[in-house]
Design an enzyme around this catalytic site. Structure first.
Site, PDB file in Angstrom:
ATOM      1  N   LYS A 117      50.877  79.732  91.711  1.00 16.32           N
ATOM      2  CA  LYS A 117      50.145  80.977  91.936  1.00 16.32           C
ATOM      3  C   LYS A 117      50.177  81.397  93.395  1.00 16.32           C
ATOM      4  CE  LYS A 117      47.174  81.548  88.004  1.00 16.32           C
ATOM      5  NZ  LYS A 117      45.805  81.802  87.534  1.00 16.32           N
ATOM      6  N   LYS A 200      58.753  80.145  77.473  1.00 13.65           N
ATOM      7  CA  LYS A 200      57.603  80.356  76.582  1.00 13.65           C
ATOM      8  C   LYS A 200      57.200  81.835  76.577  1.00 13.65           C
ATOM      9  CE  LYS A 200      52.958  79.792  78.366  1.00 13.65           C
ATOM     10  NZ  LYS A 200      51.815  79.017  78.788  1.00 13.65           N
ATOM     11  N   LYS A 203      52.459  86.673  78.722  1.00 21.14           N
ATOM     12  CA  LYS A 203      52.041  88.067  78.839  1.00 21.14           C
ATOM     13  C   LYS A 203      52.572  88.693  80.120  1.00 21.14           C
ATOM     14  CE  LYS A 203      47.248  86.631  79.803  1.00 21.14           C
ATOM     15  NZ  LYS A 203      45.882  86.658  79.287  1.00 21.14           N
TER      16      LYS A 203
END
Ligand code: TRP
Length: 338
Positions: A117, A200, A203
């Site tokens: 992040k 995977k 979103k």
């Protein structure tokens, strides 16, 4: 009901940062719904965690209600489980502060999610992003949680929670129950990106076609499956390495219909990819249709959602306060509350 329940406690949460994908539903939410039979469940909308990256206030508010409505639409039952908003229970922030003093910088520096992040949000590497796992530890430890359902990406955070709880208990006695991971999604394989089926389903993928959102309408679902990437081999086999797109479609069909992989292969034997795509889209629509319609109803009644979150917060607060009292006592902090 939760407090006096003899069932072991499960705690889980999701961030209100936009809609959920089919992967979130098949891999997590659907399992949560089933867990309500065996556990006293607490499901949290973790809005404080979402604030570790910059949010638009109006959008965040909207996302909070939508996620709450989605929990309910998927089958989380407020009569059985506690559903609440993290920021409604101040004990989460309070315990996070206290636990931060039992967490080493080095431990947080090792967290792979922090490393990822801080690359993604390099212009805003705030201290909250760094202490995110401490707040998550507070979430579960406040409720004397037995089990935490975790995906691969959250395992490291749960490990840290356990380390911090064990450390605290070692110093002050058994204040916290040390939670165990609850792994297993009923044998459902991880849902992959429809455009890049080795990744995977996420979103945040660049292409809309890559993911099925829980609230996509039936036509959008069909369109996305029609455009799903397969291969040029032209045979329906289960081969994740050479035919990851086909394997993903088979997995999704199985998860949506409840059939086994063998049954899927027998069903689609000697068929074309077109049929696999269409039937997978239909199976997914059969699962999503009732969720979509329940969502529309629930999401339209904000008054009811607010009321429900208020009730959930009350139930959560009662449990959280018990733990906070033990924590204050252990640390030598005189309480001003009764
Ligand atoms: N960090 C989790 C995620 O991003 C969400 C979360 C916050 C959570 N607190 C939790 C999950 C406690 C389980 C238990 O997916």
């Amino acid at each position: 009901m939760n407090a006096s329940s003899a069932l072991p406690t499960v705690f889980s949460g999701a961030q209100p940062t936009g809609q959920l994908t089919l992967g979130n539903y098949l891999g997590a939410l659907r399992t949560w719904v089933r867990m309500q039979q065996e556990y006293a469940c607490i499901f949290c909308v973790v809005d404080l965690h979402a604030l570790t990256v910059r949010q638009d206030p109006a959008q965040l508010r909207e996302n909070i209600f939508e996620l709450t409505a989605l929990y309910l639409a998927c089958g989380i039952d407020p009569e059985r489980s506690i559903i609440f908003l993290q920021s409604h229970v101040p004990a989460h922030s309070e315990l996070a502060w206290l636990l931060a003093t039992f967490t080493q910088m080095g431990e947080l520096e090792r967290m792979t999610q922090f490393k990822d992040k801080s690359q993604q949000h390099h212009q805003n590497i705030n201290a909250g992003l760094f202490t995110y796992p401490v707040l998550m530890a507070a979430d579960t430890l406040l409720y004397q949680t037995h089990r935490v359902p975790v995906g691969e990406d959250q395992k490291q955070h749960l490990e840290l929670t356990r380390d911090v709880a064990i450390r605290f208990n070692g110093l002050y006695g058994p204040v916290f129950r040390v939670p165990e991971p609850l792994i297993g999604t009923d044998g459902v394989a991880r849902v992959k990106d429809l455009q890049e089926p080795t990744k995977k389903m996420s979103k945040s993928a660049a292409s809309e076609l890559a993911r099925i959102m829980l609230l996509d309408d039936a036509d959008a679902v069909v369109k996305k499956f029609k455009k799903a990437v397969t291969d040029t081999l032209g045979v329906i086999r289960y081969d994740e390495v050479n035919q990851p797109g086909v394997a993903n479609l088979l997995n999704i069909w199985c998860a949506a219909t409840g059939h086994s992989r063998e049954e899927a292969l027998a069903h689609f034997d000697h068929n074309q990819y077109g049929k696999l795509k269409m039937e997978t889209a239909e199976a997914v629509n059969t699962v999503l249709q009732p969720i979509r319609s329940r969502f529309m109803e629930l999401n339209n009644d904000r008054g009811q959602l607010k009321q429900l979150l208020r009730q959930g917060a009350e139930q959560a607060r009662a449990q959280a306060d018990r733990t906070m009292h033990q924590v204050w006592q252990a640390l030598g902090l005189p309480t001003s509350r009764t």
